[in-house]
Scaffold this motif. Structure first.
Motif, PDB file in Angstrom:
ATOM      1  N   LYS A 102      32.011  38.464  34.964  1.00 27.11           N
ATOM      2  CA  LYS A 102      33.139  39.234  35.504  1.00 27.11           C
ATOM      3  C   LYS A 102      32.661  40.638  35.903  1.00 27.11           C
ATOM      4  CE  LYS A 102      36.536  36.839  32.666  1.00 27.11           C
ATOM      5  NZ  LYS A 102      36.048  36.391  31.398  1.00 27.11           N
ATOM      6  N   ILE A 103      33.525  41.331  36.669  1.00 27.69           N
ATOM      7  CA  ILE A 103      33.153  42.684  37.119  1.00 27.69           C
ATOM      8  C   ILE A 103      33.453  43.665  35.981  1.00 27.69           C
ATOM      9  CG2 ILE A 103      33.596  44.525  38.807  1.00 27.69           C
ATOM     10  CD1 ILE A 103      32.460  42.019  40.121  1.00 27.69           C
ATOM     11  N   LEU A 104      32.452  44.418  35.588  1.00 28.96           N
ATOM     12  CA  LEU A 104      32.640  45.401  34.521  1.00 28.96           C
ATOM     13  C   LEU A 104      32.816  46.775  35.171  1.00 28.96           C
ATOM     14  CD1 LEU A 104      32.633  46.269  31.567  1.00 28.96           C
ATOM     15  CD2 LEU A 104      30.138  46.217  31.603  1.00 28.96           C
ATOM     16  N   LEU A 105      33.993  47.348  34.930  1.00 30.71           N
ATOM     17  CA  LEU A 105      34.317  48.629  35.574  1.00 30.71           C
ATOM     18  C   LEU A 105      34.550  49.699  34.508  1.00 30.71           C
ATOM     19  CD1 LEU A 105      35.261  50.448  37.937  1.00 30.71           C
ATOM     20  CD2 LEU A 105      37.473  49.326  37.818  1.00 30.71           C
ATOM     21  N   GLU A 106      33.765  50.761  34.593  1.00 30.74           N
ATOM     22  CA  GLU A 106      33.953  51.906  33.688  1.00 30.74           C
ATOM     23  C   GLU A 106      34.697  52.990  34.444  1.00 30.74           C
ATOM     24  OE1 GLU A 106      30.398  53.484  32.015  1.00 30.74           O
ATOM     25  OE2 GLU A 106      29.624  51.484  31.529  1.00 30.74           O
ATOM     26  N   SER A 107      35.645  53.581  33.776  1.00 34.66           N
ATOM     27  CA  SER A 107      36.410  54.644  34.416  1.00 34.66           C
ATOM     28  C   SER A 107      36.820  55.623  33.326  1.00 34.66           C
ATOM     29  CB  SER A 107      37.626  54.018  35.086  1.00 34.66           C
ATOM     30  OG  SER A 107      38.304  54.956  35.819  1.00 34.66           O
ATOM     31  N   ARG A 146      36.657  44.398  31.910  1.00 32.75           N
ATOM     32  CA  ARG A 146      36.088  43.335  32.741  1.00 32.75           C
ATOM     33  C   ARG A 146      37.200  42.709  33.585  1.00 32.75           C
ATOM     34  NH1 ARG A 146      30.804  42.086  31.794  1.00 32.75           N
ATOM     35  NH2 ARG A 146      30.024  42.953  29.851  1.00 32.75           N
ATOM     36  N   TYR A 147      36.913  42.467  34.872  1.00 29.57           N
ATOM     37  CA  TYR A 147      37.916  41.932  35.798  1.00 29.57           C
ATOM     38  C   TYR A 147      37.438  40.579  36.327  1.00 29.57           C
ATOM     39  CZ  TYR A 147      39.833  46.641  35.703  1.00 29.57           C
ATOM     40  OH  TYR A 147      40.375  47.838  35.284  1.00 29.57           O
ATOM     41  N   PRO A 148      38.260  39.533  36.122  1.00 26.11           N
ATOM     42  CA  PRO A 148      37.840  38.181  36.525  1.00 26.11           C
ATOM     43  C   PRO A 148      38.059  37.914  38.016  1.00 26.11           C
ATOM     44  CG  PRO A 148      39.981  38.091  35.480  1.00 26.11           C
ATOM     45  CD  PRO A 148      39.595  39.545  35.501  1.00 26.11           C
ATOM     46  N   VAL A 149      37.242  38.512  38.845  1.00 20.37           N
ATOM     47  CA  VAL A 149      37.375  38.317  40.296  1.00 20.37           C
ATOM     48  C   VAL A 149      36.603  37.049  40.670  1.00 20.37           C
ATOM     49  CG1 VAL A 149      36.900  39.329  42.556  1.00 20.37           C
ATOM     50  CG2 VAL A 149      37.408  40.821  40.610  1.00 20.37           C
ATOM     51  N   THR A 150      37.186  36.224  41.545  1.00 23.75           N
ATOM     52  CA  THR A 150      36.451  35.043  42.020  1.00 23.75           C
ATOM     53  C   THR A 150      35.394  35.477  43.020  1.00 23.75           C
ATOM     54  OG1 THR A 150      38.446  33.735  41.763  1.00 23.75           O
ATOM     55  CG2 THR A 150      36.721  32.797  43.170  1.00 23.75           C
ATOM     56  N   VAL A 151      34.142  35.108  42.747  1.00 19.10           N
ATOM     57  CA  VAL A 151      33.046  35.495  43.643  1.00 19.10           C
ATOM     58  C   VAL A 151      32.507  34.224  44.298  1.00 19.10           C
ATOM     59  CG1 VAL A 151      30.871  36.753  43.844  1.00 19.10           C
ATOM     60  CG2 VAL A 151      32.460  37.312  41.994  1.00 19.10           C
ATOM     61  N   SER A 152      32.366  34.247  45.619  1.00 23.93           N
ATOM     62  CA  SER A 152      31.866  33.079  46.337  1.00 23.93           C
ATOM     63  C   SER A 152      30.668  33.434  47.215  1.00 23.93           C
ATOM     64  CB  SER A 152      32.982  32.501  47.221  1.00 23.93           C
ATOM     65  OG  SER A 152      32.437  31.508  48.064  1.00 23.93           O
ATOM     66  N   SER A 153      29.742  32.503  47.281  1.00 22.85           N
ATOM     67  CA  SER A 153      28.604  32.698  48.199  1.00 22.85           C
ATOM     68  C   SER A 153      28.654  31.662  49.314  1.00 22.85           C
ATOM     69  CB  SER A 153      27.284  32.584  47.430  1.00 22.85           C
ATOM     70  OG  SER A 153      27.190  31.300  46.865  1.00 22.85           O
ATOM     71  N   ALA A 169      31.879  55.693  43.615  1.00 26.01           N
ATOM     72  CA  ALA A 169      31.547  54.597  42.697  1.00 26.01           C
ATOM     73  C   ALA A 169      30.030  54.523  42.564  1.00 26.01           C
ATOM     74  CB  ALA A 169      32.099  53.284  43.223  1.00 26.01           C
ATOM     75  N   THR A 170      29.573  54.254  41.358  1.00 21.07           N
ATOM     76  CA  THR A 170      28.133  54.139  41.107  1.00 21.07           C
ATOM     77  C   THR A 170      27.859  52.751  40.530  1.00 21.07           C
ATOM     78  OG1 THR A 170      28.117  56.474  40.536  1.00 21.07           O
ATOM     79  CG2 THR A 170      26.171  55.230  39.928  1.00 21.07           C
ATOM     80  N   ARG A 171      26.839  52.105  41.096  1.00 17.78           N
ATOM     81  CA  ARG A 171      26.455  50.780  40.582  1.00 17.78           C
ATOM     82  C   ARG A 171      25.476  50.996  39.438  1.00 17.78           C
ATOM     83  NH1 ARG A 171      22.216  47.397  41.308  1.00 17.78           N
ATOM     84  NH2 ARG A 171      22.566  45.163  41.590  1.00 17.78           N
ATOM     85  N   LEU A 172      25.851  50.543  38.229  1.00 23.01           N
ATOM     86  CA  LEU A 172      24.972  50.737  37.071  1.00 23.01           C
ATOM     87  C   LEU A 172      24.049  49.528  36.900  1.00 23.01           C
ATOM     88  CD1 LEU A 172      27.643  52.222  34.626  1.00 23.01           C
ATOM     89  CD2 LEU A 172      25.996  53.453  36.035  1.00 23.01           C
ATOM     90  N   ALA A 173      24.562  48.358  37.244  1.00 24.02           N
ATOM     91  CA  ALA A 173      23.771  47.114  37.231  1.00 24.02           C
ATOM     92  C   ALA A 173      24.569  46.131  38.070  1.00 24.02           C
ATOM     93  CB  ALA A 173      23.628  46.597  35.803  1.00 24.02           C
ATOM     94  N   SER A 174      24.038  44.923  38.256  1.00 21.64           N
ATOM     95  CA  SER A 174      24.762  43.952  39.074  1.00 21.64           C
ATOM     96  C   SER A 174      26.156  43.705  38.481  1.00 21.64           C
ATOM     97  CB  SER A 174      23.939  42.650  39.073  1.00 21.64           C
ATOM     98  OG  SER A 174      24.587  41.714  39.855  1.00 21.64           O
ATOM     99  N   GLY A 175      27.206  43.942  39.253  1.00 22.01           N
ATOM    100  CA  GLY A 175      28.577  43.707  38.779  1.00 22.01           C
ATOM    101  C   GLY A 175      29.051  44.702  37.729  1.00 22.01           C
ATOM    102  N   HIS A 176      28.305  45.757  37.503  1.00 23.60           N
ATOM    103  CA  HIS A 176      28.670  46.778  36.507  1.00 23.60           C
ATOM    104  C   HIS A 176      28.715  48.130  37.211  1.00 23.60           C
ATOM    105  CE1 HIS A 176      27.539  48.976  32.485  1.00 23.60           C
ATOM    106  NE2 HIS A 176      28.697  49.364  32.984  1.00 23.60           N
ATOM    107  N   ILE A 177      29.915  48.685  37.333  1.00 21.73           N
ATOM    108  CA  ILE A 177      30.040  49.914  38.109  1.00 21.73           C
ATOM    109  C   ILE A 177      30.831  50.979  37.355  1.00 21.73           C
ATOM    110  CG2 ILE A 177      29.839  48.861  40.390  1.00 21.73           C
ATOM    111  CD1 ILE A 177      32.940  49.045  40.458  1.00 21.73           C
TER     112      ILE A 177
END
Ligand code: KPL
Length: 310
Positions: A46-51, A57-64, A132-140
């Motif tokens: 899931k997307i981990l968002l710090e604020s 963590r946000y359960p966004v559907t990710v598709s490739s 927004a800053t990307r801290l790691a993949s999917g972690h911002i």
């Protein structure tokens, strides 16, 4: 309404996570990533968002696999400007003449897009100052709230205006201050001045935005970079209400602890947007007989750093 966001970088993840958290049952939010493995990983973690002091963590559907998806109503394009040609090919299955495609890139090189090269989708532009800053993949980290202006480059049909208003309402509901501008080109130029003055310099000096203010040399260069951009803007008939140097210094102060997107790129050994930002000024300057030596020098320095990546 189906809304997709392409680009799982800092801005793409931020919009996806917050839109997902405010969505109602009729809406669907999708994040598109061209890398299959990473998309799978993001679906799991899931997307981990710090604020501030919050972390969720946000359960966004990710598709490739855009080919496996139905077309969308709105697509927010949050990839880097140099990724646009390949990204547009990749998301083609999601685009129809009913879709609204909104470009969030820095710079002005992407203003060439229109229905002719976006598979018929209606093209709108956004200028955002969300930090927004990307801290790691999917972690911002949502480093600073800002404002997002949305608009069309030329007058649009009523149905297109209504669709842009719907998007603006969704952004507001997700907590993003936003407005519709009838002069989006001016907003994009305002942002361009700021990026021209801050991004390359922070990358070259390895400094935060605020640290540009504490060095006389950096501050002096910042002013020259922006003044050159202002001369180019005047040569092509763009006028600004506010002094772009003062506006850029104000952004340095407001985002003092930010690591600019270009410094993040350099630190992660990724290609930078120097061509879309300072490069755009240099090219337009050449075409209009306006010298841009300070921008040219900065472009050369950044390209030298990029060439040294392992
Ligand atoms: O837009 C930015 C960027 O880093 O790209 C600024 C405004 C400079 C904030 O860091």
């Amino acid at each position: 309404m189906r809304i997709a966001i392409i680009g799982p970088g800092a801005l793409g993840c931020l919009f996806a996570a917050k839109l997902q958290s405010s969505t109602n049952e009729q809406d669907e939010i999708l994040l598109i990533d061209h890398r299959e493995e990473r998309a799978e990983q993001l679906n799991k973690q899931k997307i981990l968002l710090e604020s501030g002091t919050d972390s969720n963590r946000y359960p966004v559907t990710v598709s490739s696999s855009p080919t496996a998806l139905a077309p969308v109503d709105i697509l927010l394009c949050c990839v880097k400007s140099y990724q646009l040609p390949s990204s547009l090919e990749f998301i083609a299955p999601l685009l129809t003449p009913r879709a609204l495609l909104v470009f969030f890139q820095n710079g002005i090189s992407h203003l060439k897009y229109s229905e002719q090269n976006t598979f018929g989708a209606t093209v709108a532009y956004a200028a955002t100052s969300e930090g927004a800053t990307r801290l790691a993949s999917g972690h911002i980290r949502h480093a600073g709230t800002g404002h997002t202006s949305l608009g069309y480059l030329s007058p649009a049909a009523d149905s297109d205006n209504r669709q842009l208003q719907r998007l603006q309402q969704k952004l507001e509901a997700a907590g993003f201050a936003s407005s519709i501008s009838d002069n989006i080109a001016e907003k994009l130029w305002e942002k361009l001045f700021v990026n021209v003055g801050i991004n390359g310099l922070t990358a070259m000096y390895n400094r935060t935005n605020g640290q540009l203010l504490t060095s006389c040399a950096a501050r002096g260069k910042l002013k020259k970079l922006v003044r050159e951009a202002e001369s180019v803007a005047h040569a092509i008939g763009m006028r600004q209400e506010n002094d772009p140097v003062l506006a850029t210094l104000a952004v340095c102060k407001r985002t003092a602890r930010n690591i600019s997107s270009m410094l993040q790129d350099i630190r992660n050994k990724r290609p930078t947007e120097i061509d879309a930002i300072n490069g755009a000024i240099s090219r337009l300057g050449r075409a209009n007989g306006i010298p841009t030596p300070v921008n040219d020098e900065l472009i050369a320095q950044i390209k030298k750093i990029e060439a040294q990546y392992q």
